[in-house]
Scaffold this motif. Structure first.
Motif, short mmCIF file in Angstrom:
data_model
loop_
_atom_site.label_atom_id
_atom_site.label_comp_id
_atom_site.label_asym_id
_atom_site.label_seq_id
_atom_site.Cartn_x
_atom_site.Cartn_y
_atom_site.Cartn_z
N LEU A 94 0.82 -1.19 0.00
CA LEU A 94 0.00 0.00 0.00
C LEU A 94 0.87 1.25 0.00
N VAL A 95 1.80 1.35 0.94
CA VAL A 95 2.64 2.54 1.05
C VAL A 95 3.52 2.69 -0.18
N ARG A 96 4.07 1.59 -0.66
CA ARG A 96 4.94 1.64 -1.84
C ARG A 96 4.17 2.18 -3.05
N SER A 97 2.95 1.72 -3.24
CA SER A 97 2.17 2.13 -4.42
C SER A 97 1.69 3.57 -4.33
N ALA A 112 3.90 3.97 9.96
CA ALA A 112 5.04 4.89 10.02
C ALA A 112 6.33 4.19 9.57
N GLU A 113 6.51 2.95 10.00
CA GLU A 113 7.70 2.20 9.60
C GLU A 113 7.74 1.97 8.10
N ALA A 114 6.59 1.64 7.51
CA ALA A 114 6.53 1.44 6.06
C ALA A 114 6.79 2.75 5.32
N LEU A 115 6.27 3.85 5.84
CA LEU A 115 6.52 5.15 5.22
C LEU A 115 8.01 5.51 5.27
N ALA A 116 8.66 5.20 6.37
CA ALA A 116 10.09 5.48 6.49
C ALA A 116 10.90 4.72 5.45
N ARG A 117 10.43 3.53 5.10
CA ARG A 117 11.14 2.72 4.10
C ARG A 117 10.84 3.16 2.67
N HIS A 118 9.57 3.46 2.38
CA HIS A 118 9.14 3.65 0.99
C HIS A 118 8.83 5.10 0.63
N ALA A 119 8.66 5.96 1.60
CA ALA A 119 8.38 7.38 1.32
C ALA A 119 9.09 8.24 2.36
N PRO A 120 10.43 8.13 2.43
CA PRO A 120 11.16 8.79 3.51
C PRO A 120 11.09 10.32 3.47
#
Length: 479
Positions: free
Chosen positions: A380-383, A402-410
């Motif tokens: 979801l966050v990546r797309s 938040a963790e996924a955002l830090a990885r894919h949308a820093p």
């Protein structure tokens, strides 16, 4: 298994003398208990809760001669020879295990409704047009109901919505049922055979209940019984994989033979026409689909496919879609404040739904969080990363997003709102307004359930809308 092959009592069979345990005192459980008692069964309803609401319901059932046991939903009543369960009864709960150990059949209220079906207006049981999917079920089944009405039918939406299905199927008024089926309901069904059925999409959800994605998908696949006209989302590989060979597909692209799809600004049918290889039927325009979003066009195509499989003419598809009024909290525009659109999609209670909602935005400040129910948010966050202006997080599982955002949308700014009091949504909306620029959309599409902070996704959406209205009232030029 064909309906005619089902063993055990049916509407014309003998329920008298059976001792049926009904599991759950919710709406569907109470309806099942009443219907069975009316047919002469000895009914014991069991419920693990024992609060004021449960006691009030129990008193009403006991007045009908139904035995009710509160505070113990795990023990099989002595002498019971059948268990009918409410849809949320987990497969690993003690009661199903006890029934299996005793060799007693255990099924859900949808299966009971299928076995109880009474004659409709024609004298035969009214056919079922069924829908399932991770997202969009209620919208699509309501679109389908509108299309059927436009064609002159007398339909009723049942299953996971509306009237309890065990009561509806005994009403001779309706000539067709539009049936929304959840994975829970399908898991506890065995012989349901719709005239036509569709799978809208399949994405990880309710994995804590089913135990795995494969088990969840297998439950969805049970909607396709022998003889059922099968319809799948050709753009959704997990959904498409569930359909039998040669089944009908729907797509947002130009349809191949045997599909429904989109040609320029038209919804067209190349499946339910005289010669799918050389001809197509125009069903509607894209502008007839409201609210307009790619995933809602897919919902409309699925509804149209089921209606067309039932013999509905193309013009009724158009009329039904034009008359459709979306339910609240589904991509609902709340207000435009300072050139920013505020949109309530609180019904987006899992990552797949949130992804669809975000895909309809060019630039969004995303409000997300809640209970993820074991679902993964990485895809979801990546797309969505390239369309995020900012993110405001709330709810119990916000740290995982938040963790996924830090990885894919820093580089995307993220605001964490830890508050859970009644003013939390005002702080969330204020923070979102601070991140947004004119032309952006502030989108409540939480990707999680609401129960950590709100009584329902509707209450969450109402809180968001109220906070937006308060913001508009104090913003120069707002509203």
């Amino acid at each position: 298994m064909d309906a005619e092959e089902v063993t055990g009592p049916t509407e014309t069979g003998d329920w008298a003398g059976r001792h049926v345990c009904v599991a759950g005192i919710g709406l569907s459980g109470r309806a099942a208990a009443r219907v069975l008692a009316e047919r002469g069964a000895r009914v014991t309803l069991v419920e693990s809760r024992d609060g004021d609401g449960e006691r009030a319901h129990a008193a009403g059932l006991e007045a009908l001669g139904i035995a009710v046991r509160l505070g113990d939903g795990e023990t099989l009543p002595e002498g019971a020879d059948l268990v009918v369960a409410s849809p949320g009864w987990r497969p690993d709960a003690p009661l199903p295990a006890a029934a299996a150990a005793a060799g007693i059949e255990f099924f859900g209220e949808v299966e009971l409704a299928w076995r109880l079906r009474g004659p409709g207006p024609t004298g035969e049981p009214a056919p079922w047009l069924a829908l399932t999917g991770t997202n969009g079920k209620t919208t699509a089944v309501r679109m389908l109901t509108g299309i059927l009405k436009a064609a002159g039918h007398t339909p009723l939406a049942v299953g996971n919505v509306g009237t309890p299905i065990v009561e509806a199927v005994l009403d001779k008024t309706y000539d067709v049922f539009a049936v929304e089926l959840s994975s829970y309901q399908l898991h506890w069904s065995s012989s349901v055979r719709p005239h036509a059925a569709a799978v809208l999409n399949v994405a990880p959800d309710h994995l804590d209940w089913h135990g795995s994605f494969d088990a969840y998908a297998a439950a969805k696949a049970k909607i396709f019984a022998p003889g059922t006209v099968a319809v799948v989302n050709a753009d959704d590989p997990p959904a498409a994989a569930l359909g039998p060979a040669g089944c009908t597909g729907f797509t947002l692209d130009v349809p191949a033979s045997g599909q429904l799809g989109v040609v320029e600004d038209l919804l067209v049918d190349r499946a339910f026409v005289d010669d799918p290889r050389t001809s197509a039927a125009e069903l509607a325009q894209l502008s007839d689909v409201r609210p307009f979003a790619p995933h809602n066009v897919a919902n409309a195509l699925a509804a149209a496919a089921l209606a067309r499989a039932f013999g509905v003419p193309p013009e009724a598809v158009r009329e039904g879609l034009r008359a459709f009024v979306p339910d609240p909290h589904r991509i609902s525009h709340v207000a435009t404040v300072g050139g920013v659109d505020y949109v309530d999609d609180s019904k987006a209670t899992n990552p797949h739904a949130a992804a669809s909602s975000l895909a309809a935005c060019r630039s969004a400040v995303w409000i997300a969080g809640g209970l993820l129910k074991g679902a993964d948010v990485e895809d979801l966050v990546r797309s969505a990363a390239d369309r995020l202006r900012g993110v405001v997080l709330l709810g119990r599982d916000r740290a995982r997003i938040a963790e996924a955002l830090a990885r894919h949308a820093p580089d995307v700014p993220v605001v964490d709102v830890a508050d859970t009091d009644t003013g939390a949504m005002d702080r969330v909306v204020t923070e979102a307004a601070g991140l947004a620029q004119p032309g952006d959309t502030v989108l409540l599409a939480p990707a999680g359930a609401s129960w950590d902070m709100f009584t329902s996704y509707g209450a969450r959406g109402d809180a968001f809308a109220a906070a937006v209205r308060r913001l508009a009232a104090v913003t120069p030029g707002g509203g």
